[in-house]
Design a protein around this motif. Structure first.
Motif, PDB file in Angstrom:
ATOM      1  N   ILE A 158      -6.200  -1.641   6.269  1.00  0.00           N
ATOM      2  CA  ILE A 158      -5.441  -2.886   6.477  1.00  0.00           C
ATOM      3  C   ILE A 158      -5.755  -3.467   7.855  1.00  0.00           C
ATOM      4  N   PHE A 159      -6.017  -4.753   7.885  1.00  0.00           N
ATOM      5  CA  PHE A 159      -6.249  -5.506   9.122  1.00  0.00           C
ATOM      6  C   PHE A 159      -5.397  -6.777   9.043  1.00  0.00           C
ATOM      7  N   GLY A 160      -5.076  -7.356  10.182  1.00  0.00           N
ATOM      8  CA  GLY A 160      -4.337  -8.617  10.093  1.00  0.00           C
ATOM      9  C   GLY A 160      -3.677  -9.055  11.377  1.00  0.00           C
ATOM     10  N   ILE A 161      -2.948 -10.162  11.248  1.00  0.00           N
ATOM     11  CA  ILE A 161      -2.163 -10.735  12.349  1.00  0.00           C
ATOM     12  C   ILE A 161      -0.796 -10.068  12.301  1.00  0.00           C
ATOM     13  N   VAL A 174       0.841  -1.206   0.000  1.00  0.00           N
ATOM     14  CA  VAL A 174       0.000   0.000   0.000  1.00  0.00           C
ATOM     15  C   VAL A 174       0.875   1.254   0.000  1.00  0.00           C
ATOM     16  N   ARG A 175       1.955   1.225   0.754  1.00  0.00           N
ATOM     17  CA  ARG A 175       2.891   2.360   0.769  1.00  0.00           C
ATOM     18  C   ARG A 175       3.510   2.553  -0.617  1.00  0.00           C
ATOM     19  N   GLU A 176       3.924   1.426  -1.215  1.00  0.00           N
ATOM     20  CA  GLU A 176       4.571   1.516  -2.521  1.00  0.00           C
ATOM     21  C   GLU A 176       3.638   2.140  -3.557  1.00  0.00           C
ATOM     22  N   LEU A 177       2.370   1.815  -3.506  1.00  0.00           N
ATOM     23  CA  LEU A 177       1.400   2.345  -4.464  1.00  0.00           C
ATOM     24  C   LEU A 177       0.862   3.722  -4.066  1.00  0.00           C
ATOM     25  N   GLY A 178       1.129   4.139  -2.828  1.00  0.00           N
ATOM     26  CA  GLY A 178       0.611   5.424  -2.346  1.00  0.00           C
ATOM     27  C   GLY A 178      -0.901   5.422  -2.199  1.00  0.00           C
ATOM     28  N   SER A 207       5.014  -3.559  17.647  1.00  0.00           N
ATOM     29  CA  SER A 207       6.357  -2.984  17.666  1.00  0.00           C
ATOM     30  C   SER A 207       6.189  -1.474  17.765  1.00  0.00           C
ATOM     31  N   GLY A 208       7.294  -0.751  17.939  1.00  0.00           N
ATOM     32  CA  GLY A 208       7.190   0.697  18.100  1.00  0.00           C
ATOM     33  C   GLY A 208       6.533   1.369  16.903  1.00  0.00           C
ATOM     34  N   ASP A 209       6.969   1.001  15.687  1.00  0.00           N
ATOM     35  CA  ASP A 209       6.404   1.658  14.507  1.00  0.00           C
ATOM     36  C   ASP A 209       4.947   1.266  14.293  1.00  0.00           C
ATOM     37  N   LYS A 210       4.566   0.021  14.660  1.00  0.00           N
ATOM     38  CA  LYS A 210       3.170  -0.390  14.510  1.00  0.00           C
ATOM     39  C   LYS A 210       2.288   0.349  15.509  1.00  0.00           C
ATOM     40  N   ALA A 211       2.813   0.594  16.694  1.00  0.00           N
ATOM     41  CA  ALA A 211       2.047   1.360  17.682  1.00  0.00           C
ATOM     42  C   ALA A 211       1.794   2.777  17.176  1.00  0.00           C
ATOM     43  N   GLN A 212       2.798   3.399  16.569  1.00  0.00           N
ATOM     44  CA  GLN A 212       2.638   4.750  16.017  1.00  0.00           C
ATOM     45  C   GLN A 212       1.593   4.759  14.898  1.00  0.00           C
ATOM     46  N   MET A 213       1.554   3.714  14.081  1.00  0.00           N
ATOM     47  CA  MET A 213       0.550   3.622  13.018  1.00  0.00           C
ATOM     48  C   MET A 213      -0.862   3.590  13.605  1.00  0.00           C
ATOM     49  N   LEU A 214      -1.034   2.804  14.671  1.00  0.00           N
ATOM     50  CA  LEU A 214      -2.361   2.683  15.274  1.00  0.00           C
ATOM     51  C   LEU A 214      -2.794   3.979  15.957  1.00  0.00           C
ATOM     52  N   LEU A 215      -1.822   4.786  16.371  1.00  0.00           N
ATOM     53  CA  LEU A 215      -2.158   6.061  17.013  1.00  0.00           C
ATOM     54  C   LEU A 215      -2.473   7.154  15.994  1.00  0.00           C
ATOM     55  N   ASP A 216      -2.186   6.876  14.720  1.00  0.00           N
ATOM     56  CA  ASP A 216      -2.419   7.858  13.654  1.00  0.00           C
ATOM     57  C   ASP A 216      -3.722   7.515  12.936  1.00  0.00           C
ATOM     58  N   PRO A 217      -4.782   8.317  13.091  1.00  0.00           N
ATOM     59  CA  PRO A 217      -6.079   7.988  12.464  1.00  0.00           C
ATOM     60  C   PRO A 217      -6.030   7.976  10.945  1.00  0.00           C
ATOM     61  N   ALA A 218      -5.026   8.629  10.325  1.00  0.00           N
ATOM     62  CA  ALA A 218      -4.942   8.652   8.863  1.00  0.00           C
ATOM     63  C   ALA A 218      -4.192   7.453   8.308  1.00  0.00           C
ATOM     64  N   ASN A 219      -3.618   6.666   9.171  1.00  0.00           N
ATOM     65  CA  ASN A 219      -2.837   5.516   8.711  1.00  0.00           C
ATOM     66  C   ASN A 219      -3.776   4.385   8.271  1.00  0.00           C
ATOM     67  N   PRO A 220      -3.437   3.658   7.201  1.00  0.00           N
ATOM     68  CA  PRO A 220      -4.305   2.579   6.718  1.00  0.00           C
ATOM     69  C   PRO A 220      -4.390   1.383   7.677  1.00  0.00           C
ATOM     70  N   LEU A 221      -3.428   1.226   8.595  1.00  0.00           N
ATOM     71  CA  LEU A 221      -3.461   0.096   9.532  1.00  0.00           C
ATOM     72  C   LEU A 221      -4.518   0.356  10.600  1.00  0.00           C
TER      73      LEU A 221
END
Length: 707
Positions: free
Chosen positions: A621-624, A610-614, A628-642
């Motif tokens: 994105i949902f999943g198993i 998804v990042r590569e395609l922009g 990790s630190g970067d995944k936690a930051q993604m979840l704290l960002d409402p604009a992030n696809p994760l």
């Protein structure tokens, strides 16, 4: 002989032509009877024969006639005694009948009926007691007849019940013929014999002792006796070649001279059993309990007794050539003049007075073994040609516990779940435990190569996520044979397949993880796509058996939710270099607005594509995926696809797995039989930011783990 025949015999003797005619019959009859009494009074056979000859001459009779008359006299006297025994009680009874009849006349009808009822009851009880031995013998014979008729049948419930009945009747069955018989779990430990020794007073029930069944000289070749209770049984000289006795109770059993070639005795209890001169070539004794067991002159060539407990066992002159005793407890064992050529005793415990005097240890592998003294080794034969650790003399009964080396087989590419495992492992370690990370390329062949490397490094234990549920077993067996503790994480083998090879499995519930992920996706779609289509692309990871349950749970959750959704496309991408497969799937199916990853790597590939395609603003994105630190930051960002991840509690798994390995290696508990330890997973979402923040410190700790 009847009375009539006796009379005829006497007449025949009286009419004999050799009878002295100078004596009349009555005189002769009295005289010969006195002669007979004189002869019969002599007990010595030689002296009696001389007396017969003398008496016959005195009576002017032939010796043959005298003997015949003497025989008839003896027979007649015996018949007279029998007649008296039978007739005398009858005459007494005749005298008493009159008294009994007069007593009956004095009774009322009611009293008479009551007395007759009591008498009948007493007679029935007496008859029952008198016939017990006869009925018991009939029951034994019927049981043995059933057993004989079942020879050749592999499974027979009738045979099992017959053997159990014989055991309860304390009847034996030596020479039992039941090759290839299916008798798993049979319980033959119910014979209690009356005993008045001091020990029997302390037993329960008191004055009774447990007696094992006698199956000596039996043919039980290839029989399945797994988990059977044969405590104290006599199996001397029996044929048990290829038999399955895994987990059987053979405590105190007599197996002297038995043929156990190729038999499976893994986990069996053989405490105090006697296997003198028994043949155990190529047998399996892994994790068997053999304390105080007699194995003198037994043949254990090429046998496996990994992790077996042989404390104080007697192995005098036993043949252990090529046998595997890695990690075995041999403290106090007597190995005097035992043959240990080419055997393996890696990490074996010989530290408490194990006797190696005159034992042949030519080319025996004793690396990492614990000894109580230098002379213990040097009193053996060919010790200079044994394989010993370079500094073995410096490790004689060390004051401190030996250092342990525990490794984690991990992928070459950095993955958050393996970093979580490693952090948990390090938290569980102490100053006497080293944690090693061993990178491995993907694939079963590379996994086997890495496991061999771990064996060569002398690691005590390894943690790994198996590459394949079946094809990974041979390499794991090699690790087990080397005395290594193997613990699986993230995936559990079939228990029957890995029992005896793997000690434990720490894993989250894959089906439940997939279900929880799918349930949250359904909830999110109803809120965020109320009028739009739910078009799902699957990066399912189902190329690996261990990830397929994640997909099953996910699909079940969507079905139960009644959500209207479409599976637009799917890919088997599972390796870091396969991200292009996900990119291609998205380009070919631009209507996809949701991606689901069925494993850590699958979800990582989805994020990268998804990042590569922009396309972060058009795909959720949902999943198993472990935290990790970067995944936690993604979840704290409402604009992030994760939007959500399923954290597999990797830190907790790594911690518990290492604690278990230390417990086993330090002998702080019984060697397990492949235990499963479920670990609860955690659902983390963008909508629950407080929970994510609470775990951010832990995630940062994972990111800070050094390679």
């Amino acid at each position: 002989m009847t009375f009539q025949k006796q009379d005829n015999k006497l007449k025949e003797l009286e009419q004999s032509p050799d009878r002295p005619r100078s004596l009349d019959a009555p005189t002769f009859s009295k005289e010969i009877k006195r002669s007979f009494e004189r002869v019969l009074a002599i007990t010595d056979l030689k002296l009696r024969e001389e007396a017969i000859e003398r008496e016959a001459d005195n009576l002017n009779a032939s010796r043959e006639d005298y003997r015949r008359q003497l025989e008839a006299h003896v027979l007649a006297r015996k018949a007279s005694i029998i007649k008296q025994v039978l007739v005398k009680p009858a005459s007494i009874l005749d005298k008493k009948i009159g008294h009994f009849a007069r007593w009956l006349e004095s009774l009322s009808l009611i009293k008479l009926a009551a007395l007759l009822s009591q008498a009948a009851l007493l007679f029935a009880v007496a008859s029952y007691l008198v016939t017990i031995p006869h009925r018991r013998q009939q029951e034994i014979e019927r049981a043995r007849e059933i057993i004989i008729k079942r020879v050749g049948q592999e499974y027979s419930e009738g045979r099992i019940k017959a053997l159990e009945r014989l055991n309860k009747l304390c009847a034996n069955n030596p020479g039992l013929k039941a090759p290839n018989a299916e008798m798993e779990g049979i319980d033959l430990n119910h014979c209690y014999q009356f005993d008045i020794t001091a020990d029997s007073w302390q037993a329960w029930p008191p004055l009774f002792v447990l007696s094992g069944i006698d199956f000596s000289h039996s043919n039980l070749e290839g029989a399945n006796l797994a988990n059977a209770n044969l405590q104290g049984a006599n199996l001397q000289e029996s044929n048990l070649a290829g038999a399955n006795l895994e987990g059987a109770n053979l405590k105190g059993a007599n197996l002297n001279g038995a043929n156990l070639k190729g038999a499976n005795l893994g986990y069996a209890n053989l405490e105090g059993a006697s296997l003198e001169e028994a043949v155990l070539t190529n047998s399996n004794l892994n994790k068997a309990f053999l304390q105080e067991t007699q194995l003198s002159r037994a043949i254990l060539a090429n046998a496996k007794a990994i992790w077996a407990d042989l404390k104080n066992a007697n192995l005098y002159r036993a043949d252990l050539e090529g046998a595997n005793f890695n990690r075995a407890h041999l403290d106090g064992a007597d190995l005097y003049k035992a043959n240990l050529q080419n055997s393996s005793l890696r990490f074996a415990d010989l530290g408490l007075q194990a006797n190696l005097r005159e034992a042949n240890i030519l080319r025996a592998d004793l690396q990492g073994a614990i000894f109580w003294g230098v002379d213990q080794v040097k009193r053996s034969q060919n010790w200079q040609d044994a394989i010993l650790s370079s500094n073995w003399e410096d490790k004689i009964m060390p004051d401190r516990l030996p250092r342990l080396k525990i490794g984690l087989i991990k992928p070459m590419e950095r993955e958050s779940i393996f970093e979580a495992y490693k952090l948990g492992m390090r938290r569980a370690a102490n100053r006497r435990v080293e944690i090693w990370g061993i990178p491995s390329e993907p694939g079963v062949e590379n996994e086997a190569k890495t496991i061999r490397e771990a064996i060569d490094l002398g690691l005590d234990a390894i943690l790994l996520v198996p590459e394949d549920p079946v094809n990974s077993i041979p390499a794991i067996r090699a690790a087990s044979d080397a005395g290594m503790v193997v613990i699986t994480v993230d995936f559990c083998f079939d228990r029957n397949l890995a029992r005896g090879l793997v000690f434990a499995c720490y894993n989250t519930d894959s089906l439940k993880m997939g279900y929880d992920s799918g349930a949250y996706l359904s909830q999110w779609a109803r809120t965020n796509l109320p009028d739009g289509e739910v078009n799902v692309g699957l990066v399912d990871g189902a190329a690996y058996d261990r990830y397929y349950p994640n997909l099953q749970g996910f699909l079940q959750a969507l079905e139960n939710s009644k959500l209207q959704w479409n599976e637009v496309a799917s890919t088997d991408a599972a390796l870091p270099e396969e991200r292009s497969k996900v990119v291609q799937m998205l380009r070919e199916n631009p209507q996809i607005n949701i991606l689901w990853g069925g494993s850590n790597m699958a979800t990582e590939l989805a994020i990268g594509a998804v990042r590569e395609l922009g396309w972060s603003d058009r795909i959720a994105i949902f999943g198993i995926l472990d935290l990790s630190g970067d995944k936690a930051q993604m979840l704290l960002d409402p604009a992030n696809p994760l939007k959500s991840i399923i954290d597999q509690s990797g830190i907790q798994i790594g911690y518990k797995a290492v604690k278990k390995a230390i417990e086993i290696l330090r002998h702080r508990g019984k060697a397990s039989e492949y235990d499963f330890y479920p670990i609860k997973h955690r659902l983390l979402t963008q909508s629950d930011k407080e929970a994510v923040r609470d775990l951010l410190t832990e995630a940062n700790s994972i990111s800070g783990v050094a390679e």
